[in-house]
Design a protein around this motif. Sequence first.
Motif, PDB file in Angstrom:
ATOM      1  N   VAL A 488       0.850  -1.196   0.000  1.00  0.00           N
ATOM      2  CA  VAL A 488       0.000   0.000   0.000  1.00  0.00           C
ATOM      3  C   VAL A 488       0.881   1.240   0.000  1.00  0.00           C
ATOM      4  O   VAL A 488       1.626   1.466   0.957  1.00  0.00           O
ATOM      5  N   PRO A 489       0.817   2.083  -1.066  1.00  0.00           N
ATOM      6  CA  PRO A 489       1.509   3.386  -1.004  1.00  0.00           C
ATOM      7  C   PRO A 489       0.689   4.360  -0.164  1.00  0.00           C
ATOM      8  O   PRO A 489      -0.549   4.326  -0.173  1.00  0.00           O
ATOM      9  N   ILE A 490       1.389   5.231   0.561  1.00  0.00           N
ATOM     10  CA  ILE A 490       0.735   6.209   1.430  1.00  0.00           C
ATOM     11  C   ILE A 490       1.363   7.569   1.144  1.00  0.00           C
ATOM     12  O   ILE A 490       2.585   7.736   1.233  1.00  0.00           O
ATOM     13  N   MET A 491       0.527   8.555   0.803  1.00  0.00           N
ATOM     14  CA  MET A 491       1.004   9.898   0.465  1.00  0.00           C
ATOM     15  C   MET A 491       0.239  10.935   1.273  1.00  0.00           C
ATOM     16  O   MET A 491      -0.980  10.817   1.438  1.00  0.00           O
ATOM     17  N   SER A 492       0.969  11.941   1.761  1.00  0.00           N
ATOM     18  CA  SER A 492       0.320  12.970   2.570  1.00  0.00           C
ATOM     19  C   SER A 492       1.001  14.310   2.345  1.00  0.00           C
ATOM     20  O   SER A 492       2.158  14.383   1.914  1.00  0.00           O
ATOM     21  N   LEU A 493       0.257  15.376   2.651  1.00  0.00           N
ATOM     22  CA  LEU A 493       0.769  16.740   2.583  1.00  0.00           C
ATOM     23  C   LEU A 493       0.221  17.497   3.786  1.00  0.00           C
ATOM     24  O   LEU A 493      -0.989  17.651   3.931  1.00  0.00           O
ATOM     25  N   ASP A 494       1.111  17.955   4.633  1.00  0.00           N
ATOM     26  CA  ASP A 494       0.737  18.655   5.862  1.00  0.00           C
ATOM     27  C   ASP A 494       1.183  20.109   5.740  1.00  0.00           C
ATOM     28  O   ASP A 494       2.371  20.387   5.518  1.00  0.00           O
ATOM     29  N   VAL A 523      -4.520   7.230   0.281  1.00  0.00           N
ATOM     30  CA  VAL A 523      -4.127   5.826   0.395  1.00  0.00           C
ATOM     31  C   VAL A 523      -5.041   5.035  -0.528  1.00  0.00           C
ATOM     32  O   VAL A 523      -6.259   5.001  -0.314  1.00  0.00           O
ATOM     33  N   PRO A 524      -4.546   4.401  -1.579  1.00  0.00           N
ATOM     34  CA  PRO A 524      -5.410   3.642  -2.489  1.00  0.00           C
ATOM     35  C   PRO A 524      -5.984   2.399  -1.804  1.00  0.00           C
ATOM     36  O   PRO A 524      -5.425   1.893  -0.830  1.00  0.00           O
ATOM     37  N   TYR A 525      -7.077   1.915  -2.320  1.00  0.00           N
ATOM     38  CA  TYR A 525      -7.764   0.763  -1.743  1.00  0.00           C
ATOM     39  C   TYR A 525      -7.034  -0.529  -2.078  1.00  0.00           C
ATOM     40  O   TYR A 525      -6.609  -0.749  -3.213  1.00  0.00           O
ATOM     41  N   ARG A 526      -6.893  -1.395  -1.067  1.00  0.00           N
ATOM     42  CA  ARG A 526      -6.414  -2.751  -1.240  1.00  0.00           C
ATOM     43  C   ARG A 526      -7.344  -3.677  -0.451  1.00  0.00           C
ATOM     44  O   ARG A 526      -7.674  -3.402   0.701  1.00  0.00           O
ATOM     45  N   ASP A 527      -7.771  -4.755  -1.096  1.00  0.00           N
ATOM     46  CA  ASP A 527      -8.662  -5.711  -0.441  1.00  0.00           C
ATOM     47  C   ASP A 527      -7.904  -6.424   0.678  1.00  0.00           C
ATOM     48  O   ASP A 527      -6.939  -7.146   0.431  1.00  0.00           O
ATOM     49  N   GLN A 528      -8.332  -6.223   1.907  1.00  0.00           N
ATOM     50  CA  GLN A 528      -7.676  -6.830   3.068  1.00  0.00           C
ATOM     51  C   GLN A 528      -8.653  -7.647   3.896  1.00  0.00           C
ATOM     52  O   GLN A 528      -8.360  -8.013   5.037  1.00  0.00           O
ATOM     53  N   SER A 529      -9.817  -7.967   3.333  1.00  0.00           N
ATOM     54  CA  SER A 529     -10.882  -8.586   4.112  1.00  0.00           C
ATOM     55  C   SER A 529     -10.520  -9.976   4.606  1.00  0.00           C
ATOM     56  O   SER A 529     -11.063 -10.423   5.626  1.00  0.00           O
ATOM     57  N   LYS A 530      -9.612 -10.680   3.906  1.00  0.00           N
ATOM     58  CA  LYS A 530      -9.265 -12.042   4.306  1.00  0.00           C
ATOM     59  C   LYS A 530      -7.917 -12.111   5.023  1.00  0.00           C
ATOM     60  O   LYS A 530      -7.371 -13.191   5.206  1.00  0.00           O
ATOM     61  N   MET A 531      -7.409 -10.960   5.425  1.00  0.00           N
ATOM     62  CA  MET A 531      -6.177 -10.951   6.192  1.00  0.00           C
ATOM     63  C   MET A 531      -6.501 -11.039   7.682  1.00  0.00           C
ATOM     64  O   MET A 531      -7.503 -10.506   8.145  1.00  0.00           O
ATOM     65  N   PRO A 532      -5.656 -11.696   8.452  1.00  0.00           N
ATOM     66  CA  PRO A 532      -5.932 -11.852   9.894  1.00  0.00           C
ATOM     67  C   PRO A 532      -5.834 -10.522  10.626  1.00  0.00           C
ATOM     68  O   PRO A 532      -5.251  -9.553  10.122  1.00  0.00           O
ATOM     69  N   VAL A 533      -6.416 -10.473  11.791  1.00  0.00           N
ATOM     70  CA  VAL A 533      -6.331  -9.306  12.670  1.00  0.00           C
ATOM     71  C   VAL A 533      -5.731  -9.779  13.992  1.00  0.00           C
ATOM     72  O   VAL A 533      -6.322 -10.589  14.700  1.00  0.00           O
ATOM     73  N   TYR A 534      -4.543  -9.284  14.308  1.00  0.00           N
ATOM     74  CA  TYR A 534      -3.829  -9.705  15.508  1.00  0.00           C
ATOM     75  C   TYR A 534      -3.821  -8.639  16.605  1.00  0.00           C
ATOM     76  O   TYR A 534      -4.188  -8.909  17.738  1.00  0.00           O
ATOM     77  N   ASP A 535      -3.357  -7.458  16.296  1.00  0.00           N
ATOM     78  CA  ASP A 535      -3.177  -6.437  17.337  1.00  0.00           C
ATOM     79  C   ASP A 535      -3.606  -5.065  16.845  1.00  0.00           C
ATOM     80  O   ASP A 535      -2.986  -4.056  17.168  1.00  0.00           O
ATOM     81  N   THR A 536      -4.688  -5.008  16.076  1.00  0.00           N
ATOM     82  CA  THR A 536      -5.155  -3.761  15.476  1.00  0.00           C
ATOM     83  C   THR A 536      -6.555  -3.441  15.971  1.00  0.00           C
ATOM     84  O   THR A 536      -7.400  -4.330  16.084  1.00  0.00           O
ATOM     85  N   SER A 537      -6.795  -2.168  16.272  1.00  0.00           N
ATOM     86  CA  SER A 537      -8.119  -1.721  16.690  1.00  0.00           C
ATOM     87  C   SER A 537      -8.388  -0.353  16.091  1.00  0.00           C
ATOM     88  O   SER A 537      -7.480   0.324  15.586  1.00  0.00           O
ATOM     89  N   VAL A 598     -12.247  -0.438   3.561  1.00  0.00           N
ATOM     90  CA  VAL A 598     -11.496  -1.345   4.427  1.00  0.00           C
ATOM     91  C   VAL A 598     -12.065  -1.246   5.842  1.00  0.00           C
ATOM     92  O   VAL A 598     -12.224  -0.148   6.377  1.00  0.00           O
ATOM     93  N   THR A 599     -12.406  -2.391   6.420  1.00  0.00           N
ATOM     94  CA  THR A 599     -12.984  -2.406   7.767  1.00  0.00           C
ATOM     95  C   THR A 599     -12.402  -3.566   8.560  1.00  0.00           C
ATOM     96  O   THR A 599     -11.845  -4.523   8.008  1.00  0.00           O
ATOM     97  N   LEU A 600     -12.555  -3.466   9.864  1.00  0.00           N
ATOM     98  CA  LEU A 600     -12.287  -4.583  10.759  1.00  0.00           C
ATOM     99  C   LEU A 600     -13.501  -5.503  10.784  1.00  0.00           C
ATOM    100  O   LEU A 600     -14.612  -5.086  10.437  1.00  0.00           O
ATOM    101  N   PRO A 601     -13.339  -6.756  11.192  1.00  0.00           N
ATOM    102  CA  PRO A 601     -14.502  -7.647  11.283  1.00  0.00           C
ATOM    103  C   PRO A 601     -15.573  -7.077  12.204  1.00  0.00           C
ATOM    104  O   PRO A 601     -15.299  -6.662  13.326  1.00  0.00           O
TER     105      PRO A 601
END
Length: 799
Positions: A488-494, A523-537, A598-601
């Motif tokens: 995932v590329p991430i671009m920002s301007l502050d 941040v462009p969209y990437r399908d992450q629905s089938k990736m595990p969730v370990y320590d993210t909230s 992109v969402t958490l379960p």
Amino acid sequence: MRKVRWLILSAVSLAAGAVQAQGSQSAAPAVTSATQAPVLRTSPGLRMHRLPDDNIPAFMEADTIEGDPDSDLTLSGNAQVRRIDGVIKGDRINYRKDTGEVEVQGSARMMRDGTLVTGPNAKFNVDKYSGEIEKPNFWMGAAGGFAVAEHADIFSKSQMRLHTVTYSGCSCETPSWYIKANTVDIDFDENEGVARNGVLYFKDVPILASPYMTFPVKKERKSGFLMPTYGTTSQGGFDLSLPYYLNLAPNYDMTIQPRYFSKRGLQMGGEFRYLGSSYGGIVNGTYLPDDHVTGEDRWMYWWRHQQMFSHGFYTDWDIAKVSDDDYFRDISQLGLNQASTTYLPQRARVGWASPSYWSAYAQVYKFQTLQDPDAPLVPPYDKVPELYLRGARYDWGGFDVDWTSTAVRFSIPTVGGVRQGQQGDRLQSYPTVSYPIVKPGWFVVPKVGVNYTQYQTNWYGRDWLGLNANTPEAGTSAGYRQSQSRTVPIMSLDTGLIFERDTSLFGKASTQTLEPRLYYLYVPYRDQSKMPVYDTSLADFSFSQAFEENIYTGGWDRIANANQLTAALTSRWLDANTGFERLSLSVAQRLYFADQKVTLPGETPRENVRSDFLVGASAALTDTLTTEVAAQYNPYDSNWSRGLVSARWSPQRLTTVAVSYRYQRDPQPGVAYQPQGQNQVSLALQWPFSKRWYGVGRVDYSLRSGPSSTIANTTESPRVTQAIAGLEYKGDCCWVGRVVYQRYAVSATDANSAVFFQLELTGLGSLGTDPMNLLNRSIPGYSRITPPVPAGTTFERYE
């Protein structure tokens, strides 16, 4: 009559050497030379001096000096003898060099290392450092004590015995407390005083007696019994402990603490502290065999250690464990609400940090989860192990470069033999480059990075993410890949501006700022629905999070797609003379140009094109009144998502009133990664009822009611989650009495109550349980009604 001053070299050691403390000093040392007449050399300031082994020069002064310096000398009228290690004064001083005898007649005064001894007469043998003083008065140097005795025998440079002694650390003319003893033996080198047949008096009433007691004579650590502590709690009953302190070495010590609970039995506990040039740590633990209530052995240990090695290497660990889930709910330190402890860490790390750009570590991070049967928790994942590597370089041709990489193996414990989630490995690498342009009044920070994540997952055949619900593969891991990756590329301007102008606030000259800020993130969209969730909230939306690159926090198992702009405006009013911030107003909102994909379960994706409003204000309306307001407002349903309103008034010392209201909306039903909602009012105060009586208190009241959002089949009702009430009485001199009551929740349905009693004797210590930690932590702005006694020094009472 003209005073006579002599400077002589001799082995004479002042009698005050018998009252030695830690070191020696003088503001006017004397020197001699074989080729130069003796003169006094001034010292630029008070400092410690290293004494020679012998031949210490002495300076003598009196109205008349008679005799031979090589045999007998008699100093009469305002006589005094000064050396680098002390001073002797008296109406008349006789000295015989052949025997070393010194006799002080009339108004004897001896000072050494801040310790002053006075008496009508004194006799010393300066060669043997022995002698006697009749009816001496002692001011015990940096220790701050005062003693009166009938007679004092001096045995050596550091040892003496006092007969029929009255001692007090109270500086009042009529001390509120004192100790009487038949004899007191003092050894300054060993830092020990031994009182025999001693009785502690308070207001002339004996409250404690002992045939043998020891105490330190200098402000240094010393082995011996500490003040006992006592109180009562609803979980443990009457609680009594008698700690014993062991001063094992200058860099490590130990405290052994037997503790008796009337409801549970006898517990043994201890604490060991150590400190070296490159390491330090603390170990503590307790053991309660055969708890009278549960019938089980109860124990706890906690070990924290830090150590530095050469070439930038280091290690540290933080390991804690208890015998059962209810340990802290049943057994906690008096005055400490440890019942809220949920996770105990078990972490060990080895790391390295270079002096330039690189740092790395490897660690194992596990937890013991203390379950409340009325509020069960899903235990967090253990990291067995975690590898971390980071390289960062700033202002590299104007660029800031950062590269962080982690590799973690996640393992989740079973609960009741049932597995709680998937397990596997995660490799994550995130290099970023930014080019900050910071000028007076404005800044621009463009930044770009690429986050790469690789997963290797064991799903154990279960549908942990809920993707196969309502399908023929329901409950299974059909369609889940064991190995998958994400880039995932991430671009920002502050950007931001800072304007200033002169103005006034409440009639006072001020400087007002206006600080607009814009933060664009893509941040462009990437399908992450089938990736595990370990320590993210899901992170709490706040002023700081509004300028972050991800709406999720933790290990970034999810990186939300984004095409958004955050706009914020802050204005401050600063005192023109001091720069003190009198008023601050802030507002922020995020504008979305793309839907959330992109969402958490279990998370409902955002559909709005605008975020909640963030508003905040803080003001020091006067020098005694401060207020703060922070809120999160949803413009779509016209509801408040979060709020904080607080005020604190401190019109004078020992007077403070703090009130606050906190609100947080409940999370979505079935969502376990957001904190439970909150709706609570708190009031805390310290208030003087008179010159001697003071009240302290705090109440935390939860307004929540109805079904719990996180616990199935349970309901909540309004209740007091913590209550503290106490009275403090400031005595006329050198003493304070306290009684404090505390009640706090230990689980979703149970509470504990405790009562503390304390008699504080200034200069001696405290009898009973010390509630100071509880009051300092619970009451904002709390101050002790008796300021701490400043530490003394060896330069006190210099004459």
